[in-house]
Write a protein that holds these residues in place. Structure first.
Motif, PDB file in Angstrom:
ATOM      1  N   LYS A  84      -1.181  -0.105   6.506  1.00  0.00           N
ATOM      2  CA  LYS A  84      -0.860  -1.518   6.311  1.00  0.00           C
ATOM      3  C   LYS A  84       0.001  -2.072   7.439  1.00  0.00           C
ATOM      4  CE  LYS A  84       3.145  -1.392   3.134  1.00  0.00           C
ATOM      5  NZ  LYS A  84       3.475   0.041   3.231  1.00  0.00           N
TER       6      LYS A  84
ATOM      7  N   SER B 270       2.514   4.455   1.532  1.00  0.00           N
ATOM      8  CA  SER B 270       2.920   4.786   2.896  1.00  0.00           C
ATOM      9  C   SER B 270       1.815   5.606   3.571  1.00  0.00           C
ATOM     10  CB  SER B 270       4.202   5.594   2.772  1.00  0.00           C
ATOM     11  OG  SER B 270       4.746   5.850   4.006  1.00  0.00           O
TER      12      SER B 270
ATOM     13  N   SER C  14      12.822  -6.880   6.382  1.00  0.00           N
ATOM     14  CA  SER C  14      13.520  -6.425   5.175  1.00  0.00           C
ATOM     15  C   SER C  14      14.847  -5.777   5.530  1.00  0.00           C
ATOM     16  CB  SER C  14      12.684  -5.364   4.462  1.00  0.00           C
ATOM     17  OG  SER C  14      11.457  -5.891   4.047  1.00  0.00           O
TER      18      SER C  14
ATOM     19  N   ASP D 255       5.441  -6.634   4.660  1.00  0.00           N
ATOM     20  CA  ASP D 255       4.945  -5.254   4.615  1.00  0.00           C
ATOM     21  C   ASP D 255       5.890  -4.543   3.648  1.00  0.00           C
ATOM     22  OD1 ASP D 255       4.639  -2.521   5.060  1.00  0.00           O
ATOM     23  OD2 ASP D 255       4.535  -2.697   7.237  1.00  0.00           O
ATOM     24  N   ILE D 256       5.553  -4.579   2.363  1.00  0.00           N
ATOM     25  CA  ILE D 256       6.494  -4.040   1.369  1.00  0.00           C
ATOM     26  C   ILE D 256       5.794  -3.181   0.328  1.00  0.00           C
ATOM     27  CG2 ILE D 256       8.085  -5.956   1.732  1.00  0.00           C
ATOM     28  CD1 ILE D 256       7.327  -7.156  -0.845  1.00  0.00           C
ATOM     29  N   ASP D 257       6.566  -2.507  -0.499  1.00  0.00           N
ATOM     30  CA  ASP D 257       5.955  -1.590  -1.465  1.00  0.00           C
ATOM     31  C   ASP D 257       5.303  -2.377  -2.607  1.00  0.00           C
ATOM     32  OD1 ASP D 257       8.086  -2.194  -3.258  1.00  0.00           O
ATOM     33  OD2 ASP D 257       7.982  -0.177  -4.081  1.00  0.00           O
TER      34      ASP D 257
ATOM     35  N   TYR E 178      15.302  -0.828  -0.233  1.00  0.00           N
ATOM     36  CA  TYR E 178      14.657  -1.814   0.638  1.00  0.00           C
ATOM     37  C   TYR E 178      14.641  -3.132  -0.121  1.00  0.00           C
ATOM     38  CZ  TYR E 178      12.513   2.296   2.924  1.00  0.00           C
ATOM     39  OH  TYR E 178      12.286   3.487   3.553  1.00  0.00           O
TER      40      TYR E 178
ATOM     41  N   ARG F 224       1.733  11.630  11.840  1.00  0.00           N
ATOM     42  CA  ARG F 224       2.798  10.737  12.294  1.00  0.00           C
ATOM     43  C   ARG F 224       4.049  11.558  12.618  1.00  0.00           C
ATOM     44  NH1 ARG F 224       3.917   5.619   8.413  1.00  0.00           N
ATOM     45  NH2 ARG F 224       5.437   6.872   7.335  1.00  0.00           N
TER      46      ARG F 224
ATOM     47  N   ALA G 153       0.853  -1.189   0.000  1.00  0.00           N
ATOM     48  CA  ALA G 153       0.000   0.000   0.000  1.00  0.00           C
ATOM     49  C   ALA G 153       0.877   1.221   0.000  1.00  0.00           C
ATOM     50  CB  ALA G 153      -0.846   0.021   1.268  1.00  0.00           C
TER      51      ALA G 153
END
Ligand code: 5GP
Length: 191
Positions: free
Chosen positions: A17, A13, A37, A102-104, A82, A139, A11
């Motif tokens: 997710k 940023s 990662s 949890d990755i792009d 990454y 954030r 998803a």
């Protein structure tokens, strides 16, 4: 070796997710282990080496690329690399567990293409780009420049959503968490 299932969450940023992935990791019946990662950026806030990421130098990262030790890697943002090390997946499979990522979006789709049957690729959709901006600002772990870079990328990433197995709309976090749990439970229970 028992090759477990691969669960990919991708998803833009700020879509939530990471929160969803953390929620699923707390569900013992799913038998999940987080794929840590490698990343060439510095740790943020409370992040720890060997837990959130393997924080390595850009130079080290490039050595792993050259040695073909990555299952996939991306320069997600300029000079921020990454990637998923092959050894990380082997580590998790050796534990007899399923892997959650949890990755792009590009990395997620690459894993889906490499292991089409074993992978459930989930795209988490934020309500809107404006909402994404608001969440990233709230954030407040990054500079405005970095936030703008993430927003610019988000529009491109949103266009890839139809290539995923499933899309979860994260308009309400509790609903999204429950939906994610049911999806993953069905997938890991399948032979
Ligand atoms: P962040 O800097 O916010 O932790 O992560 C930036 C982006 O890189 C996020 O979309 C995250 O999911 C993605 N990412 C993290 N690890 C990997 C990886 O191993 N491979 C790829 N392709 N993307 C990753």
């Amino acid at each position: 070796m028992n090759k477990g299932k691969l669960i990919v969450f991708s998803a833009p940023s700020g879509s939530g997710k990471t929160t969803i992935v953390k929620h699923l990791l707390g569900k013992e019946d799913l038998n999940l282990e987080f794929s840590i990662s490698a990343a060439s950026r510095d740790p943020r806030g409370e992040e720890e080496h060997g837990k959130d990421y393997y924080f390595i130098s850009l130079e080290q990262f490039k050595k792993h690329i050259k040695a073909e030790e990555f299952l996939e890697w991306e320069e997600v943002y300029r000079d921020n690399f990454y990637g998923t090390l092959k050894a990380e997946i082997e580590r998790i499979w050796a534990l007899g567990k399923n892997v959650i990522f949890d990755i792009d979006v590009a990395g997620g789709l690459r894993i889906k293409h490499k292991f089409p049957e074993q992978t459930l690729a989930v795209f988490v959709k934020p309500p809107s780009v404006d909402e994404l901006k608001r969440r990233l600002k709230q954030r407040s772990t990054e500079s405005d420049d970095k936030i703008n870079m993430r927003i610019a990328k988000a529009s491109v990433e949103l266009a890839t959503a139809p290539q995923f197995d499933t899309i979860i709309k994260n308009y309400d976090l509790d609903t999204a968490k429950e939906e994610a749990y049911q999806l993953v439970k069905d997938f890991v229970s399948k032979k």
